[in-house]
Scaffold this motif. Structure first.
Motif, short mmCIF file in Angstrom:
data_model
loop_
_atom_site.label_atom_id
_atom_site.label_comp_id
_atom_site.label_asym_id
_atom_site.label_seq_id
_atom_site.Cartn_x
_atom_site.Cartn_y
_atom_site.Cartn_z
N VAL A 204 -10.66 -4.51 4.53
CA VAL A 204 -10.03 -3.65 3.52
C VAL A 204 -10.85 -2.38 3.33
N ARG A 205 -12.17 -2.51 3.27
CA ARG A 205 -13.02 -1.31 3.13
C ARG A 205 -12.81 -0.36 4.31
N SER A 208 -9.23 1.22 4.29
CA SER A 208 -8.92 2.04 3.12
C SER A 208 -9.67 3.36 3.15
N VAL A 235 -3.69 -3.16 2.04
CA VAL A 235 -3.98 -1.72 2.18
C VAL A 235 -2.72 -0.89 2.35
N ARG A 236 -1.56 -1.46 2.07
CA ARG A 236 -0.31 -0.74 2.29
C ARG A 236 -0.26 0.60 1.56
N ALA A 238 -2.47 2.67 1.06
CA ALA A 238 -3.26 3.72 1.71
C ALA A 238 -2.51 4.37 2.87
N TYR A 239 -1.33 3.84 3.20
CA TYR A 239 -0.55 4.36 4.34
C TYR A 239 0.86 4.68 3.86
#
Length: 497
Positions: A204-205, A208, A235-236, A238-239
């Motif tokens: 995730v890091r 993201s 992380v959706r 972030a996109y």
């Protein structure tokens, strides 16, 4: 008559093994796979309709829950799961299934649930008698036996077994594009995803923070696909331009490139069917320019295939593969669960109350499963589907090594079939090495020890071990050390080479 019909349908479903036409590329084979997969889903729905008509609602819940999660856009499975839960005295969970289905339909397709599903929800909430679940009551929802090449529904298998977002996901993407929103091809996240806290946080890091190339590797059955899809959902946000998904075990790179291009808005006639892979790859990078998207490439085997699908620019890619991940900064390698993680997954699937009553037996059961997530999920689902069983009775069934793999099968989940699918891809020499090392070698071994067991030169031995590791049949904790996960070693001993 209902019982006899149920036996016939169950016998027919038992004949299914593996993926039809597995390994055959091209549009004809893909269409036939989709057609046969649709028939299987229709037969599975019929079987559960008959189960509920026969009053077997409690036994049906675990398998129905897995099917509903794997095929979230098929309202027939959602309806049957709601009915089975309600008739088992689990009304709140039945309503939760409806709410989850409604949210997904809205997010994926911009649609509301069907009037029949809405009415069923009202009836359950009011405690009214519900409609029959028999075949006649469901015929309006169940699709007719397909005669063409239907779309493959989105979804993935529990455990470590395989996820697919086929044509239904792409059709959903087309609907969203027409409404001005982003593509969203990710399979549904597992509602009972368990463990892997450190790996989840690391991925995730990485994903993201900005454009990244992340890889998840490990042996068969450790939950690589489940982890990748879980992280992708986290992380959706972030996109904003969406997510693409491909199962590289099912489709060749050229077909996937074409599918991605059309999902991104390319007209059918704008991408030549005979275009070279490099040309399609360049077109994909052009189509992604200026977009921030996440691409999940599941079950990668060929580095060249992955390279053709890499996006570049502001996009990120998350790849799953067998064996040890390549040396990229954001790579994680999965092994079997810790005892704590395995017991936690068992409790979530089998039910916390049943697990809490027999903690010692649960610990023995997950140990007999080698703490392999796929096997733990199957064993727990078997216990959940048998109200008369105890965890101790499950342990007794798993204790016989000769029968252990046969016991690890429930519904569409089959540990032995998953292992066989990978072994079937091996060449004759690789298959022989897999069997001989499992029968005659130690549990962990070096290249030199393997060469002595196989009676082969070091170079040949290294090539064989590399192939077995890339297939996910061996784990490689360090460059010169290899080992079999317990259940894979048990399976490999019985190979015919």
């Amino acid at each position: 008559a209902l019982a006899a019909s149920r036996r016939l349908v169950a016998d027919a479903l038992a004949l299914w093994a593996g993926d039809p036409l597995d390994g055959l590329p091209g549009p004809f084979a893909r269409g036939q796979r989709a057609r046969l997969a649709e028939w299987r889903l229709v037969a599975s729905q019929t079987r559960f309709e008959l189960d509920l008509a026969l009053g077997r609602h409690e036994d049906a819940v675990p398998e129905l829950a897995a099917l509903a999660a794997a095929h979230p856009l098929r309202e027939g499975f959602q309806r049957l799961l709601m009915l089975a839960l309600h008739r088992s005295g689990r009304r709140a969970e039945a309503i939760e299934v409806f709410e989850r289905s409604r949210s997904l339909l809205d997010a994926e397709l911009g649609l509301d649930p069907s009037p029949g599903l809405v009415e069923l929800r009202r009836a359950i909430a009011a405690g009214r008698p519900t409609v029959s679940a028999g075949p006649s009551a469901m015929s309006a929802e169940r699709p007719a036996a397909p005669t063409g090449h239907p779309a493959v529904p989105t979804g993935h298998p529990a455990g470590s077994a395989g996820r697919s977002a086929g044509s239904a996901g792409r059709s959903a993407g087309s609907a969203r594009r027409s409404a001005g929103s982003a593509a969203a091809q990710l399979p549904t996240d597992l509602i009972d995803f368990t463990g892997r806290d450190e790996q989840v946080a690391r991925l995730v890091r990485a994903l993201s923070a900005g454009p990244a190339h992340a890889v998840v590797g490990g042996p068969v059955g450790v939950g690589k696909s489940a982890l990748a899809v879980h992280v992708a959902h986290l992380v959706r946000d972030a996109y904003p331009d969406g997510q693409l998904y491909a199962d590289l075990r099912r489709d060749d790179p050229d077909t996937l490139l074409l599918d991605f291009l059309r999902t991104l808005g390319a007209e059918a006639g704008g991408v030549p069917d005979r275009a070279e892979r490099a040309e399609r790859s360049a077109l994909l990078r052009s189509a992604l320019r200026g977009r921030r998207m996440l691409i999940v490439l599941d079950n990668a085997r060929d580095p060249g295939a992955v390279h053709a699908l890499l996006p570049g620019g502001d996009c990120s890619v998350l790849v799953t593969c067998g064996g040890r991940p390549p040396c990229v900064p954001d790579a994680v390698e999965l092994a079997e669960f810790s005892a704590r993680e395995a017991e936690a997954l068992f409790a979530r699937v089998a039910g916390p109350d049943r697990a809490a009553r027999e903690p010692d037996a649960v610990a023995e059961a997950v140990a007999l499963c080698g703490r392999l997530p796929l096997a733990v999920r199957i064993a727990a689902a078997r216990l959940a589907s048998r109200p008369g069983w105890t965890a101790r009775s499950l342990v007794r069934r798993l204790a016989d090594e000769r029968r252990r793999l046969a016991e690890l099968k429930v519904g569409t989940l089959d540990a032995e079939a998953v292992f066989a699918r990978e072994c079937d891809r091996l060449g004759a020499e690789q298959g022989r090495a897999c069997q001989v090392l499992a029968r005659s070698g130690p549990a962990s071994f070096s290249v030199e020890e393997a060469a002595a067991v196989l009676d082969r030169p070091r170079a040949e031995t290294e090539a064989a071990l590399a192939a077995l590791t890339a297939s996910g049949l061996l784990a490689s904790p360090s460059p010169d050390l290899f080992r079999y996960p317990d259940l894979l070693r048990l399976y490999a001993r019985g190979l015919p080479w």
